[in-house]
Design a protein around this motif. Structure first.
Motif, PDB file in Angstrom:
ATOM      1  N   PHE A  36      83.289  25.222  47.746  1.00  0.00           N
ATOM      2  CA  PHE A  36      84.353  25.829  48.550  1.00  0.00           C
ATOM      3  C   PHE A  36      85.090  26.877  47.747  1.00  0.00           C
ATOM      4  N   ILE A  37      85.835  27.719  48.443  1.00  0.00           N
ATOM      5  CA  ILE A  37      86.807  28.622  47.829  1.00  0.00           C
ATOM      6  C   ILE A  37      88.163  27.931  47.929  1.00  0.00           C
ATOM      7  N   GLY A  38      88.856  27.796  46.814  1.00  0.00           N
ATOM      8  CA  GLY A  38      90.143  27.099  46.837  1.00  0.00           C
ATOM      9  C   GLY A  38      91.101  27.669  45.823  1.00  0.00           C
ATOM     10  N   ASN A  39      92.111  26.884  45.464  1.00  0.00           N
ATOM     11  CA  ASN A  39      93.099  27.313  44.485  1.00  0.00           C
ATOM     12  C   ASN A  39      93.581  26.107  43.694  1.00  0.00           C
ATOM     13  N   ARG A  40      94.494  26.331  42.772  1.00  0.00           N
ATOM     14  CA  ARG A  40      94.903  25.290  41.829  1.00  0.00           C
ATOM     15  C   ARG A  40      96.099  24.457  42.287  1.00  0.00           C
ATOM     16  N   SER A  41      96.550  24.627  43.507  1.00  0.00           N
ATOM     17  CA  SER A  41      97.745  23.900  43.950  1.00  0.00           C
ATOM     18  C   SER A  41      97.497  22.398  43.978  1.00  0.00           C
ATOM     19  N   SER A  42      98.423  21.628  43.398  1.00  0.00           N
ATOM     20  CA  SER A  42      98.332  20.168  43.383  1.00  0.00           C
ATOM     21  C   SER A  42      99.073  19.526  44.549  1.00  0.00           C
ATOM     22  N   GLY A  43      99.959  20.287  45.189  1.00  0.00           N
ATOM     23  CA  GLY A  43     100.767  19.734  46.271  1.00  0.00           C
ATOM     24  C   GLY A  43     102.051  19.068  45.816  1.00  0.00           C
ATOM     25  N   ARG A  44     102.305  19.036  44.511  1.00  0.00           N
ATOM     26  CA  ARG A  44     103.475  18.306  44.011  1.00  0.00           C
ATOM     27  C   ARG A  44     104.795  18.871  44.538  1.00  0.00           C
ATOM     28  N   GLN A  45     104.906  20.201  44.606  1.00  0.00           N
ATOM     29  CA  GLN A  45     106.170  20.762  45.075  1.00  0.00           C
ATOM     30  C   GLN A  45     106.386  20.472  46.559  1.00  0.00           C
ATOM     31  N   GLY A  46     105.347  20.588  47.354  1.00  0.00           N
ATOM     32  CA  GLY A  46     105.477  20.269  48.767  1.00  0.00           C
ATOM     33  C   GLY A  46     105.816  18.809  48.993  1.00  0.00           C
ATOM     34  N   TYR A  47     105.190  17.918  48.220  1.00  0.00           N
ATOM     35  CA  TYR A  47     105.495  16.490  48.344  1.00  0.00           C
ATOM     36  C   TYR A  47     106.927  16.204  47.912  1.00  0.00           C
ATOM     37  N   ALA A  48     107.401  16.911  46.883  1.00  0.00           N
ATOM     38  CA  ALA A  48     108.792  16.739  46.456  1.00  0.00           C
ATOM     39  C   ALA A  48     109.749  17.195  47.550  1.00  0.00           C
ATOM     40  N   LEU A  49     109.408  18.278  48.226  1.00  0.00           N
ATOM     41  CA  LEU A  49     110.243  18.746  49.331  1.00  0.00           C
ATOM     42  C   LEU A  49     110.277  17.718  50.455  1.00  0.00           C
TER      43      LEU A  49
END
Length: 404
Positions: free
Chosen positions: A208-221
């Motif tokens: 796949f084409i993707g990126n390095r985002s872990s989701g931590r900031q969104g989960y913190a929000l």
């Protein structure tokens, strides 16, 4: 609040999930909290008084007539920095919503002047019943934090929404509420949608084409919004993190799936936060089988542009004419503020959280720093610190715009 040793009242309802609450109690006591357990009489059928006393190191408060000279039905609630009820059964939620004080726990709920958190657990049909939904709405309107239960295995062979969230996630909610120092749950009654993670655009079944985002900031929000009283929908794209307790998590993979989920969830929302990192492009076609080496030059991958979800969200908000607040994120590697201001103008959102990424910054880390640009021309610097702290500052700015 007693900052040295916060005082927690742990109310225990009569549900099979009471056994999980033993682990929640350990989390609180091992972190230095003074915990007084107040079980209902029927809760003691699931976990007995000696267990609660041994784990808390405190006598267990079981009835209004025990040690009546201390007036426990008034004193316990008054002295608490936090009241945390788990599992909160349908019956217990109903009695709390209607102000019924027929045992020590419901008396404590009436006398408490600190934050109150309910962690419901029950069968799906009971959670979805109109009476329970009305009771939950009443409690939330009064400023209580009522978490949404998790989805998973219930008693017997049943599976669905109604499971008590994991103790670690419940403890995290309690910690966040206590860290706010007992302030009002200023997002109570608000419906919030947050996206998190990074989309993956398939090349073939394994690539796949993707990126390095872990989701931590969104989960913190999402987690901090829950702690401030909001009803939170979290649209999660390829994130390997525990579900935040109290959030309704909807999982997606690609940008197309994320777009559909966000547009559907945001229709009735007061606040929409696009924290997910969306791939700008996707392969125009994905191979049905794994692409093999052939010794020849690989066939070029033709790309198509993904939809701009943030622009669509702001257009939908503008078309509907609501007071919805829309927040975007911009991850930049150079000329950060210059690119951020240009992006804010293009996207049309109310706030844009701009942060510099790369070389160990932002992606996959526990800390973050940013500048939040406002459509009103404001710029708010948030220094480096835990992602939860940045999230709380973003919600402060959102709250000001909701009030306005």
């Amino acid at each position: 609040m007693s900052t040295e040793h916060p005082r927690v009242v742990l109310g225990v309802g009569a549900g099979i999930a009471a056994y999980k609450v033993c682990e929640l109690l350990r989390r609180f006591t091992e972190s230095g909290h003074r915990v007084r357990v107040v079980p209902t009489d029927d809760a003691l059928r699931f976990v007995g008084e000696p267990t609660w006393a041994a784990l808390s190191g405190e006598p267990v408060a079981t009835g209004v007539w025990n040690a009546a000279h201390d007036v426990p039905h008034v004193r316990i609630g008054r002295e608490a920095d936090l009241v945390f009820v788990a599992p909160a059964t349908a019956d217990l939620l109903a009695r709390a919503a209607h102000g019924i004080a027929d045992d020590l726990l419901t008396n404590t709920l009436l006398t408490a002047r600190c934050p109150v958190v309910f962690a419901p657990a029950m069968h799906t049909e009971m959670w979805e019943h109109p009476a329970t939904r009305a009771n939950v709405a009443t409690l939330r309107e009064r400023g209580a934090i009522v978490l949404d239960p998790a989805v998973g295995r219930l008693t017997g062979a049943d599976t669905g929404r109604g499971r008590l969230p994991d103790p670690d996630e419940l403890f995290a909610v309690g910690q966040r509420v206590l860290r706010r120092g007992g302030l009002e749950t200023d997002l109570a009654g608000r419906r919030v949608v947050v996206s998190a993670g990074g989309t993956r655009e398939p090349i073939d079944p394994v690539r796949f084409i993707g990126n390095r985002s872990s989701g931590r900031q969104g989960y913190a929000l999402a987690a901090t919004a829950v702690a401030r009283g909001a009803a939170v929908t979290l649209v999660s794209a390829n994130v390997d993190l525990p579900d935040p307790a109290g959030a309704d998590v909807r999982r997606v993979g690609s940008a197309t799936e994320l777009r559909a989920a966000m547009l559907a969830a945001s229709a009735e929302a007061d606040v929409v936060v696009m924290a997910a990192a969306v791939a700008d492009f996707r392969p125009r076609t994905a191979a049905e089988a794994k692409i093999k080496k052939s010794g020849a030059a690989p066939r070029p991958i033709e790309l198509a542009e993904n939809p701009d979800i943030l622009v669509e969200l702001t257009r939908e908000r503008n078309r509907a004419g609501t007071g919805q607040v829309v927040v975007g994120f911009a991850a930049e590697t150079d000329h950060v503020l210059e690119h951020g201001r240009a992006k804010l103008a293009r996207k049309g959102c109310d706030l844009l959280v701009v942060n510099e990424v790369g070389e160990g910054r932002a992606f996959g880390t526990a800390d973050n720093q940013a500048v939040v640009l406002g459509a009103d021309g404001s710029a708010t610097e948030i220094p480096n610190g835990p992602k939860e702290a940045l999230a709380d500052r973003v919600w402060d700015l959102v709250r000001e715009r909701l009030a306005g």
